[in-house]
Design a protein around this motif. Sequence first.
Motif: not given
Lengths: 588, 292
Positions: B210, B213-215, B217-218, B220
């Motif tokens: 998780a 995944s969030r890093q 998106i960050r 991007r």
Amino acid sequence: MIGRHLHIDVLALRRRPAACRRFVAMSLIRLAGTFCLIATLSSSVSANTESLHARIDQLVAARMPTEAAPPATDSEFVRRVYLDLTGCIPSTADARAFIDSSDSGKRTALIERLLASPQYARRMQVFFDLVWMERRPEKNVPNAEWTEYLRASFAAGKPYDQLVREILSADGTDPTLRPAMKFYLDRDGDRNLVTRDIGRLFLGRDLQCAQCHDHPLIDDYKQEHYYGLLAFWNRSSIFTDKANQKYIAEKADGEVSFKSVFLDEQPRSTPPRLPDSPMPEEPKFNAGEEYVVAPADGVRPVPKYSRRAKLAPELTSAERRDFRRNIVNRLWALMFGRGLVDPVDLHHAANPPSHPELLDLLADEFAGASFDVRWLLRELALTAAYQRASDHPSIDPNQLPPESYCVALLKPLSPEQLGWSVLEASGVSAAYRAGVEGELAADTKFAQLLDADEKRQRQRLEISERRFYERLAPSLGEFVNLFGGPPGSPAQGFQATVHQALFFDNGGTIRSWLVPSGQNLLARAAALPDSSAQVEEIYLTVLTRRPDVEERTLAVDALNARPAAERPAALEELAWALLASAEFRLNH
Amino acid sequence: MNCTYACQSAEHVVARRRFLGLAGAGALAGVGALASPLGAFVRPAAAAELQSKQKRILMVYLAGGLSQLESWDPKPGTDTGGPFRAIPTSVPGIHISELLPQTARQMHRLTIVRGVNINENDHGRGSYIMHTGRVPDPSNEYPHLGSVAARCLSLENDPLPGYIHITPGGGGGLSSGDAAFLGPRYASVVLGGGQPPQNTVRPDAVSEAADQSRQAIRRRVNDHFARRRRTAETEAYTQTYDQAAELMKRRELFDVTKEPAADGRPRVRPNQGTPGLSTAVGCVKRTTRLRL
């Protein structure tokens, strides 16, 4: 604190070709600006009949080295103006309504609405508390009383000069102005601290170096200026009565003398005197007749002639253009991310404003408008310069001098802006607001105010905002600790630290705010029918804009690739990533 | 430079050496405090290699420190020389204050620079000169010594901060101003009171997948924003997340319980306050003051 000066060292420039080139380039740009300015001024002699914001734009345009960026998008504008005028990003509903409105006057209407809101007074409270108290620890005046005094002053539209007069002349005898004593009392009445901060915060001159000698690098800052300022306060001290109530007391004697530590000279003395003011005449009294209330044990002395009482009226008088220039420069910096004089506390001849004629125009118009802060901020917000995009279609913004105002500068959110914005985006604020509204609706006394006249409605809004603020403000502590500067020194530029990133990565606060509950962001998003709507809700809420096509496709595909059971986690990842982004961290 | 510690324990000497060798600390600065044993963390083989090749700087900056007349540059028998005498040292011709008898015996290992004069009365400006070697100039900020050392001495791909700054008070963070034009990568990581940074453990609620995944998106979102608005601010902010990730991987570095107990004494001595880096710092600080 590291001392600063703005002295152009020609030798240093010779030694450093890059700096030299930059200096020359800047001079040429300024020169070009001057020619444009002459042209502009000659073609618009009747400019005085125009609104202030139109005249500001003319003066900014006159010094622009290149074409300005286009106006900011509605998304960018609504986020920017909410942050600047209320200290927080807009709610999802407000953002959506504004962006989707086709009303051509919507920007002006929004500025009016925000300036009339209770949140505007709150924003000014936070800003002026930071300017004047610089996060000093609470000492003699409770923070709650001081902040309420500031908030109420701005809510009521108290003129800035009156506010300053109250702060500099409050002595505790008027109970309604007791909180205004914080400026003196929470500095423990330290005469050098008081002197330095009056010069810095009200006149835009950091005279600290002049405590011991004329400023070695700034010709305009003399030791006599420092001690002239100090002489207003020198006879005063903090007096505590038997009930443990604090007052400011003053003696009728005590002269100020000084000499340079560098020179073997006779000590000079000075009466209370603001920089460049004429020598004052001071009344003389016969021995034994100097006091209204003579000093005695446990008695607060009151002299017939008070030096301190002269400070506020002199400082705020029509002759003191520096007093006006200081405040309009600070308010300009608040809105534009940089003062016309930069740094804001180093006004002197060798550090001229980037737009001298603009600074004087603002200063004089502000005084002409009775020092009305709300009016000035409205005019600044209405300028095309303020409403410009923060990116430029053809030029890398880094190549433009920041004082050209060709593009909107990126402004890091203050710790308070950041904290309130995370609370707003995650949906915590809405839940608290609903809670307060529920209480008020259940209270018959307040329920009546709902349909009452405008004044009472306003009163109701303020009560609602205050309850909301008092409940949630303690949540900001972590943000202030991590993102704020050290107490007692001016707010620094942008400070990015690994601790801030660790707080977003692993801290419990933000994670707990993101847990789906009630109508908060992730609960709302999860209830939406399809991935595209979910992505849009999260982007619009956190970044105050809709995702572009590329972003939407990527995010939707990523969501759809996850099994249903992982959807809530995937939405949280997206929300977290947007909150942790540079786009969220900055006002752009 | 070899310091003589009051307790003379191998623990103090060895563990600190290992820290300096392994933490990738190009420089370690303490304001009113000294660096300390940080623990026998990992890779003894690498430590040996690093020790043989790497130079480190330990900067002890005593703001409001002792007078040169009572330490390195006595002027006995003069009006301003004070009451103390000068004593000979292990280097013929060099005399220092009688208050430093132990140091005098080690003088052949030390170099005193007595010619420093900043020509400046303002403490803040003086401090800037001492840290940067430059007269303050508002149009050009210069990097501090520690940031320069981090840039020049720390290993190319070392994930850890090259410049660690231990302050006596609380707080802590990254002073991006230190590095000036070198960029936030070389800025100091501040350990307030010598405490390790907070929030260095990923909570159980966030799985590694998780987090990745969030890093992603960050990153991007940041790239999207920086396409046309890349500034020093956006760079500094995004880099702190990379640094946080690396710090988390090596967080055991700050764990005092992993210090060696070489001589059988407890790792954290009970009379020295809270466990953690500050314990050791406090100990060494006292040593610094009395028996430099």
